[in-house]
Design an enzyme around this catalytic site. Structure first.
Site, PDB file in Angstrom:
ATOM      1  N   GLU A 131       0.858  -1.178   0.000  1.00  0.00           N
ATOM      2  CA  GLU A 131       0.000   0.000   0.000  1.00  0.00           C
ATOM      3  C   GLU A 131       0.895   1.228   0.000  1.00  0.00           C
ATOM      4  OE1 GLU A 131      -2.809  -0.343   3.249  1.00  0.00           O
ATOM      5  OE2 GLU A 131      -3.744  -2.114   2.343  1.00  0.00           O
ATOM      6  N   PRO A 132       0.336   2.426  -0.218  1.00  0.00           N
ATOM      7  CA  PRO A 132       1.207   3.611  -0.260  1.00  0.00           C
ATOM      8  C   PRO A 132       2.048   3.762   1.006  1.00  0.00           C
ATOM      9  CG  PRO A 132      -0.961   4.172  -1.090  1.00  0.00           C
ATOM     10  CD  PRO A 132      -1.053   2.757  -0.597  1.00  0.00           C
ATOM     11  N   THR A 162       2.665  -5.100  -9.962  1.00  0.00           N
ATOM     12  CA  THR A 162       3.251  -5.521 -11.235  1.00  0.00           C
ATOM     13  C   THR A 162       2.146  -6.197 -12.045  1.00  0.00           C
ATOM     14  OG1 THR A 162       5.366  -5.821 -10.144  1.00  0.00           O
ATOM     15  CG2 THR A 162       5.098  -6.907 -12.271  1.00  0.00           C
ATOM     16  N   GLN A 295      45.569  -6.941 -15.985  1.00  0.00           N
ATOM     17  CA  GLN A 295      45.189  -7.829 -14.876  1.00  0.00           C
ATOM     18  C   GLN A 295      43.994  -7.276 -14.076  1.00  0.00           C
ATOM     19  OE1 GLN A 295      47.829  -8.587 -11.440  1.00  0.00           O
ATOM     20  NE2 GLN A 295      47.746 -10.716 -12.058  1.00  0.00           N
ATOM     21  N   GLY A 356      33.218   4.903 -20.836  1.00  0.00           N
ATOM     22  CA  GLY A 356      32.193   5.918 -21.139  1.00  0.00           C
ATOM     23  C   GLY A 356      31.019   5.357 -21.917  1.00  0.00           C
ATOM     24  N   GLU A 379       9.855  -8.424  -3.704  1.00  0.00           N
ATOM     25  CA  GLU A 379       9.704  -9.645  -2.883  1.00  0.00           C
ATOM     26  C   GLU A 379      10.478  -9.532  -1.572  1.00  0.00           C
ATOM     27  OE1 GLU A 379       7.599 -11.817  -4.122  1.00  0.00           O
ATOM     28  OE2 GLU A 379       7.685 -11.350  -6.256  1.00  0.00           O
TER      29      GLU A 379
HETATM   30  C1  LIG Z   1       8.910  -2.119  -9.527  1.00  0.00           C
HETATM   31  C2  LIG Z   1       8.220  -2.668  -8.308  1.00  0.00           C
HETATM   32  C3  LIG Z   1       7.266  -3.659  -8.445  1.00  0.00           C
HETATM   33  C4  LIG Z   1       6.574  -4.129  -7.319  1.00  0.00           C
HETATM   34  N1  LIG Z   1       5.593  -5.087  -7.486  1.00  0.00           N
HETATM   35  C5  LIG Z   1       4.817  -5.416  -6.416  1.00  0.00           C
HETATM   36  C6  LIG Z   1       3.693  -6.293  -6.585  1.00  0.00           C
HETATM   37  O1  LIG Z   1       3.450  -6.824  -7.679  1.00  0.00           O
HETATM   38  N2  LIG Z   1       2.882  -6.517  -5.513  1.00  0.00           N
HETATM   39  C7  LIG Z   1       3.137  -5.956  -4.296  1.00  0.00           C
HETATM   40  O2  LIG Z   1       2.364  -6.214  -3.363  1.00  0.00           O
HETATM   41  N3  LIG Z   1       4.216  -5.165  -4.093  1.00  0.00           N
HETATM   42  C8  LIG Z   1       5.050  -4.875  -5.127  1.00  0.00           C
HETATM   43  N4  LIG Z   1       6.131  -4.033  -4.949  1.00  0.00           N
HETATM   44  C9  LIG Z   1       6.365  -3.448  -3.636  1.00  0.00           C
HETATM   45  C10 LIG Z   1       7.573  -4.007  -2.932  1.00  0.00           C
HETATM   46  O3  LIG Z   1       7.298  -5.301  -2.460  1.00  0.00           O
HETATM   47  C11 LIG Z   1       7.937  -3.018  -1.816  1.00  0.00           C
HETATM   48  O4  LIG Z   1       8.402  -1.827  -2.413  1.00  0.00           O
HETATM   49  C12 LIG Z   1       8.977  -3.593  -0.887  1.00  0.00           C
HETATM   50  O5  LIG Z   1       8.456  -4.648  -0.125  1.00  0.00           O
HETATM   51  C13 LIG Z   1       9.516  -2.521   0.080  1.00  0.00           C
HETATM   52  O6  LIG Z   1       8.479  -1.838   0.696  1.00  0.00           O
HETATM   53  P1  LIG Z   1       8.479  -0.230   0.732  1.00  0.00           P
HETATM   54  O7  LIG Z   1       8.747   0.256  -0.641  1.00  0.00           O
HETATM   55  O8  LIG Z   1       7.220   0.206   1.361  1.00  0.00           O
HETATM   56  O9  LIG Z   1       9.686   0.163   1.640  1.00  0.00           O
HETATM   57  P2  LIG Z   1       9.643   0.251   3.238  1.00  0.00           P
HETATM   58  O10 LIG Z   1       9.023  -0.943   3.816  1.00  0.00           O
HETATM   59  O11 LIG Z   1       9.084   1.581   3.604  1.00  0.00           O
HETATM   60  O12 LIG Z   1      11.195   0.244   3.576  1.00  0.00           O
HETATM   61  C14 LIG Z   1      12.043   1.391   3.382  1.00  0.00           C
HETATM   62  C15 LIG Z   1      13.455   1.014   3.810  1.00  0.00           C
HETATM   63  O13 LIG Z   1      13.471   0.636   5.195  1.00  0.00           O
HETATM   64  C16 LIG Z   1      13.981  -0.685   5.357  1.00  0.00           C
HETATM   65  N5  LIG Z   1      13.271  -1.355   6.447  1.00  0.00           N
HETATM   66  C17 LIG Z   1      11.934  -1.514   6.593  1.00  0.00           C
HETATM   67  N6  LIG Z   1      11.658  -2.180   7.736  1.00  0.00           N
HETATM   68  C18 LIG Z   1      12.853  -2.450   8.321  1.00  0.00           C
HETATM   69  C19 LIG Z   1      13.244  -3.128   9.511  1.00  0.00           C
HETATM   70  N7  LIG Z   1      12.358  -3.701  10.344  1.00  0.00           N
HETATM   71  N8  LIG Z   1      14.571  -3.219   9.814  1.00  0.00           N
HETATM   72  C20 LIG Z   1      15.491  -2.679   8.973  1.00  0.00           C
HETATM   73  N9  LIG Z   1      15.187  -2.021   7.828  1.00  0.00           N
HETATM   74  C21 LIG Z   1      13.888  -1.919   7.499  1.00  0.00           C
HETATM   75  C22 LIG Z   1      13.742  -1.365   4.005  1.00  0.00           C
HETATM   76  O14 LIG Z   1      14.618  -2.460   3.822  1.00  0.00           O
HETATM   77  C23 LIG Z   1      14.001  -0.208   3.051  1.00  0.00           C
HETATM   78  O15 LIG Z   1      15.391  -0.066   2.874  1.00  0.00           O
HETATM   79  C24 LIG Z   1       6.871  -3.605  -6.044  1.00  0.00           C
HETATM   80  C25 LIG Z   1       7.872  -2.620  -5.915  1.00  0.00           C
HETATM   81  C26 LIG Z   1       8.532  -2.145  -7.022  1.00  0.00           C
HETATM   82  C27 LIG Z   1       9.573  -1.069  -6.863  1.00  0.00           C
END
Ligand SMILES: Cc1cc2nc3c(=O)[nH]c(=O)nc-3n(C[C@H](O)[C@H](O)[C@H](O)COP(=O)(O)OP(=O)(O)OC[C@H]3O[C@@H](n4cnc5c(N)ncnc54)[C@H](O)[C@@H]3O)c2cc1C
Length: 401
Positions: A131-132, A162, A295, A356, A379
Site C-alpha cells: 500500500e502507499p 506488477t 590484470q 564511457g 519480494e
Molecule cells: C517495480 C516494483 C514492483 C513491485 N511489485 C509489487 C507487486 O506486484 N505486488 C506488491 O504487493 N508489491 C510490489 N512491490 C512493492 C515491494 O514489495 C515493496 O516496495 C517492498 O516490499 C519494500 O516496501 P516499501 O517500498 O514500502 O519500503 P519500506 O518498507 O518503507 O522500507 C524502506 C526502507 O526501510 C527498510 N526497512 C523496513 N523495515 C525495516 C526493519 N524492520 N529493519 C530494517 N530495515 C527496514 C527497508 O529495507 C528499506 O530499505 C513492487 C515494488 C517495485 C519497486
C-alpha cells in the site's frame, strides 16, 4: 557462455524445455529488448510467443492443462528469460505466484474455474499486498473488507502492482475483521480475495480503478500500477480457500516461491552482464592491448564469474529444497539476498568495463544498470531477507546451555 551456471542432474525433459526457452530468448527477446525498453512498450509479441510455448502453465498441474513442472524448472526458465530482458520475467512472475497460491490454497471450484485458463495464458495474474504507506510491514495493511450478505465490500488503496493493468485476476490482501474479534493478531485478520477485472486502465470494474502506469527508472515495458477499491463488491466464494483470516499465510507462501524467482532473475541479469563485459573487454584496446589483458580487468571478470556461479548454485539449492516438500524460507531468503546483491555488483563491474560507452543508451549494459536495483527491493528488501535469515538461524542454533 556455455561454461557458467550449469545445473547438474536435470532430466531430459528439463534440458529440452530450457534449450527451447534459451533459443526463444536469443531469437525473440534479446534482439528487441533494449529498443522496447527505451520506448516503455509492452512486449505483446513476446508474451504471445511465451503463451504458445506454454510457459504460463509451466508449474500448473497437468490435470488443469499445465505442464506440471517443478519450481526448479520454472526458476531455470526465469533465469534464461531475465538474461534476455528482466521485464519479461516480471510478466510471468506475478502470474506464477497467483497460480501457485490457487494450486496450494484454492477451493476445488476456484481451481477448476481459474487454473485451466491461467495455464493457457488467457487469464493472467497479479498480486497485491503493498500500500502507499507500507511494503515491508505487511501486518500494517489498512485496506479492508466488510461482509454484506453473500458479498464483501472492499475499500482501500494498493500500490506497486506488477501487471496491474494487463492482468485480469488480482489476488488482493486486505484486513477482514469479520469473524475475528478485537485483539486478533494482525496477520490472523487478513484475507486474500480473488478479484476478477477487465485488463486496462480506469474503472475496470464497478468500485475498482487502476489509475495508470507508474513511471519507473527501469523495469519498463511491464506495467506497475496503483489499485483503488471504493465499494468493490466481491462474492464470498472468491475468498481464496473459502475461509477468511488465512490471507497473510497464503501470501507469504506465494512470496516464498517468488523469492526463488527473484533470485533466478538476478542470476539471469548477472549472466548477461558478464557476457557483455567479457565480450567488450576483448574488443576494446588501451595501451596497446585488449583491456582483457590488463590484470585489473581480468580480476574483475574473475570476480563477476565467481558471483554468477555462487548465485546460481544458491538459487538452484533453494528451488530443489522447495520441490522436495521441505520448508525453504532460509534458503530462499539467502538466495534472494545474495543473487540480488551480486547481480547489482556484476552489472556495476560490466558497466565500468564499458568505460564511457556504458553510459550511452546504445549499449545494452545501460539498460541492465537501471534494471538491477529493482531486484534489491521486490519480494522483500535485503534488510527483510536478513531478518528472515537471522530469525531462522536462531531457531536452528538455539543456545542449549
Ligand atoms: C517495480 C516494483 C514492483 C513491485 N511489485 C509489487 C507487486 O506486484 N505486488 C506488491 O504487493 N508489491 C510490489 N512491490 C512493492 C515491494 O514489495 C515493496 O516496495 C517492498 O516490499 C519494500 O516496501 P516499501 O517500498 O514500502 O519500503 P519500506 O518498507 O518503507 O522500507 C524502506 C526502507 O526501510 C527498510 N526497512 C523496513 N523495515 C525495516 C526493519 N524492520 N529493519 C530494517 N530495515 C527496514 C527497508 O529495507 C528499506 O530499505 C513492487 C515494488 C517495485 C519497486
Amino acid at each position: 557462455m556455455a561454461r557458467l551456471a550449469q545445473t547438474a542432474g536435470l532430466t531430459d525433459i528439463q534440458r529440452e524445455i530450457l534449450s527451447t526457452v534459451r533459443d526463444f530468448v536469443d531469437k525473440e527477446i534479446l534482439p528487441v529488448a533494449t529498443e522496447l525498453e527505451h520506448r516503455d512498450e509492452y512486449p505483446q509479441q513476446i508474451v504471445d510467443g511465451l503463451k504458445e510455448l506454454g510457459l504460463f502453465g509451466l508449474m500448473i498441474p497437468e490435470e488443469y492443462g499445465g505442464l506440471g513442472e517443478s519450481l526448479l524448472t520454472y526458476a531455470l526458465c526465469v533465469e534464461e528469460i531475465a538474461r534476455g530482458w528482466m521485464s519479461v520475467s516480471g510478466i510471468v512472475n506475478t502470474h506464477f505466484i497467483v497460480a501457485y497460491m490457487l494450486k496450494q490454497h484454492g477451493t476445488q471450484e476456484q481451481k477448476d474455474h481459474f487454473l485451466p485458463r491461467m495455464a493457457a495464458g488467457d487469464i493472467r495474474g497479479a498480486f497485491s499486498m503493498s500500500e502507499p504507506a507500507l511494503g515491508s510491514d505487511v501486518s500494517a495493511i489498512t485496506s479492508k473488507a466488510v461482509k454484506d450478505g453473500d458479498e464483501y465490500v472492499l475499500t482501500g488503496q494498493k500500490m506497486w502492482l506488477t501487471n496491474g493493468g494487463t492482468s485480469s485476476l488480482v489476488a488482493v490482501l486486505v484486513r477482514s475483521d469479520e469473524g475475528h474479534p478485537e485483539g486478533t493478531a494482525p496477520h490472523k485478520s487478513m484475507t486474500t480475495f480473488l478479484v476478477e477485472k477487465e485488463p486496462g486502465f480506469g474503472e475496470v470494474r464497478p468500485g475498482l480503478t487502476i489509475p495508470g502506469k507508474i513511471d519507473k527508472m527501469g523495469y519498463k515495458g511491464v506495467d506497475t500500477t496503483e489499485l483503488i477499491m471504493d465499494g468493490l463488491r466481491i462474492p464470498a466464494d472468491r475468498v481464496l480457500g473459502g475461509e477468511t483470516g488465512r490471507g497473510f499465510y497464503q501470501m507469504m507462501d506465494g512470496v516464498e516461491v517468488g523469492r526463488v524467482n527473484v533470485a533466478a532473475r538476478g542470476c539471469g541479469v548477472a549472466q548477461r552482464a558478464f557476457e557483455l563485459g567479457v565480450s567488450y573487454a576483448q574488443q576494446r584496446h588501451t595501451f596497446g592491448k585488449p583491456i582483457a589483458q590488463h590484470q585489473a580487468i581480468q580480476f574483475k571478470l574473475a570476480e563477476m564469474a565467481t558471483k554468477v556461479e555462487a548465485a546460481h548454485a544458491m538459487m538452484v539449492n533453494a528451488a530443489r529444497k522447495k520441490d522436495s516438500g521441505e520448508r525453504n524460507d532460509l534458503e530462499a531468503g539467502m538466495a534472494k539476498y545474495l543473487a540480488s546483491e551480486y547481480c547489482k555488483e556484476v552489472v556495476e563491474d560490466a558497466f565500468r568495463i564499458h568505460g564511457g560507452y556504458g553510459f550511452s543508451k546504445e549499449y545494452e549494459i545501460e539498460r541492465l544498470y537501471r534494471e538491477a536495483p529493482m531486484l534489491l527491493i521486490g519480494e522483500g528488501t535485503a534488510e527483510i531477507q536478513k531478518m528472515i535469515i537471522g530469525r531462522r538461524l536462531l531457531e536452528e542454533y538455539r543456545f542449549q546451555g
